[in-house]
Design a protein around this motif. Sequence first.
Motif, PDB file in Angstrom:
ATOM      1  N   GLU A  57      21.767 -14.841   2.275  1.00 47.19           N
ATOM      2  CA  GLU A  57      21.975 -14.000   3.457  1.00 47.19           C
ATOM      3  C   GLU A  57      23.387 -13.413   3.505  1.00 47.19           C
ATOM      4  O   GLU A  57      23.583 -12.293   3.963  1.00 47.19           O
ATOM      5  CB  GLU A  57      21.699 -14.819   4.720  1.00 47.19           C
ATOM      6  N   LYS A  58      24.360 -14.143   3.021  1.00 46.53           N
ATOM      7  CA  LYS A  58      25.743 -13.662   3.029  1.00 46.53           C
ATOM      8  C   LYS A  58      25.948 -12.469   2.100  1.00 46.53           C
ATOM      9  O   LYS A  58      26.956 -11.755   2.231  1.00 46.53           O
ATOM     10  CB  LYS A  58      26.690 -14.795   2.624  1.00 46.53           C
ATOM     11  N   CYS A  59      25.025 -12.245   1.179  1.00 45.92           N
ATOM     12  CA  CYS A  59      25.174 -11.162   0.207  1.00 45.92           C
ATOM     13  C   CYS A  59      24.512  -9.860   0.646  1.00 45.92           C
ATOM     14  O   CYS A  59      24.561  -8.859  -0.079  1.00 45.92           O
ATOM     15  CB  CYS A  59      24.611 -11.604  -1.143  1.00 45.92           C
TER      16      CYS A  59
ATOM     17  N   ASP B 273      22.140 -10.628   7.750  1.00 43.79           N
ATOM     18  CA  ASP B 273      20.909 -11.406   7.783  1.00 43.79           C
ATOM     19  C   ASP B 273      20.093 -10.963   8.989  1.00 43.79           C
ATOM     20  O   ASP B 273      20.560 -10.194   9.836  1.00 43.79           O
ATOM     21  CB  ASP B 273      21.190 -12.913   7.821  1.00 43.79           C
TER      22      ASP B 273
ATOM     23  N   GLN C  38      21.306 -19.558   3.057  1.00 45.11           N
ATOM     24  CA  GLN C  38      22.558 -19.047   3.624  1.00 45.11           C
ATOM     25  C   GLN C  38      23.383 -18.290   2.588  1.00 45.11           C
ATOM     26  O   GLN C  38      24.004 -17.273   2.890  1.00 45.11           O
ATOM     27  CB  GLN C  38      23.363 -20.206   4.199  1.00 45.11           C
ATOM     28  N   ARG C  39      23.367 -18.763   1.367  1.00 42.34           N
ATOM     29  CA  ARG C  39      24.102 -18.089   0.288  1.00 42.34           C
ATOM     30  C   ARG C  39      23.535 -16.691   0.061  1.00 42.34           C
ATOM     31  O   ARG C  39      24.287 -15.720  -0.129  1.00 42.34           O
ATOM     32  CB  ARG C  39      23.998 -18.918  -0.994  1.00 42.34           C
TER      33      ARG C  39
END
Length: 260
Positions: free
Chosen positions: A184-186, A190, A181-182
Motif C-alpha cells: 500500500e505504501k508504494c 491505499d 502495508q508494504r
Amino acid sequence: MKDVQSQRDERNLPIDKVGIKNLRYPITVLDREQGRQQTVADISMYVDLPHDAKGTHMSRFVEMLHLFRQEVSLRSFSTILQEMRTLLEAERAHIDVTFPYFVEKKAPVSAEPGLMDYTCTISGSISPEGRTDLLSTVRVPVMSVCPCSLEISEIGAHTQRGMVTVSVRFRKFFWIEALIQRIEKCASSDVFSVLKRVDEKAVTEQAFRNPKFVEDIVRDVALSLKEDANITWFSVSAENYESIHNHSAFAQISSESLLA
C-alpha cells in the motif's frame, strides 16, 4: 467391495495432477492483531498418478482437511503435503488455498474503523525427494493518480483504482498484514472501506501529491521486496482499471528479471 480405482490401467500414460478443485472449506489463519481468524477458503489439492494406476482416491483429500480447520500454517502445509504423498501413494503433491483475509483499518483522520478484505493464496508442493515449496500471494487494492494527466491538465487529473498482486517465496514466517502495508505504501494512496469527508479530503490530497504510473508501483514494490533478506523470490504485478480509457494499464516484474 470392489475398488475400481485401484485397478491397473493399460494405457501407460502418467497424469501430472489429479485431485479435487474449488472445494469451499472453513479454515483458521493466523492474525497479527487477534491471534487467529476464521475464514472460508477455496481449496484445490492434487497428486501425480503413475502410468499403471487407474485412479486416485478422491475422498482421502477431503479427509485430510481437518488440519486446516485448526490452523493454516507452514507446519500444517508440510504435514498435509506429506500425508497426501503417503495416503495416496504419490511422488508429488500440491495444494492451493485461497481465502479472504480481513484487516481492521482506520480512516486516516477520523479514525473510523472499517474492515478491508484482501484475497490471499497459499500454494504448497512437495517433491519426490520430500522438499516442500511454499508460495504466498496477496491481492491489494490501491489508488493511483496519473502523473502525465496531472502534468498536462490545468484542473485535476484522472485517477483510478487498481490491484497489486504480489507472490513471494520466503525463508521464515511473516505476517500477511506486513506485506499488505508494504504494498500500500508504494501506491499513490491505499484505499479504505470507511471514509468521512475529512478522510476523503486527506486521501485525495495525499494521492495527488504522490502520482504513480503502474510502472512506478511495481518498481517501488520490487525494490522494497529486494531489500528484504527473508524474501527469496517474488513476482509483482499492477493493474489499473483506467477511468478514461477502454482498457486497463498493466505492469509486471519478477526477481528473475532483476538478475538478467
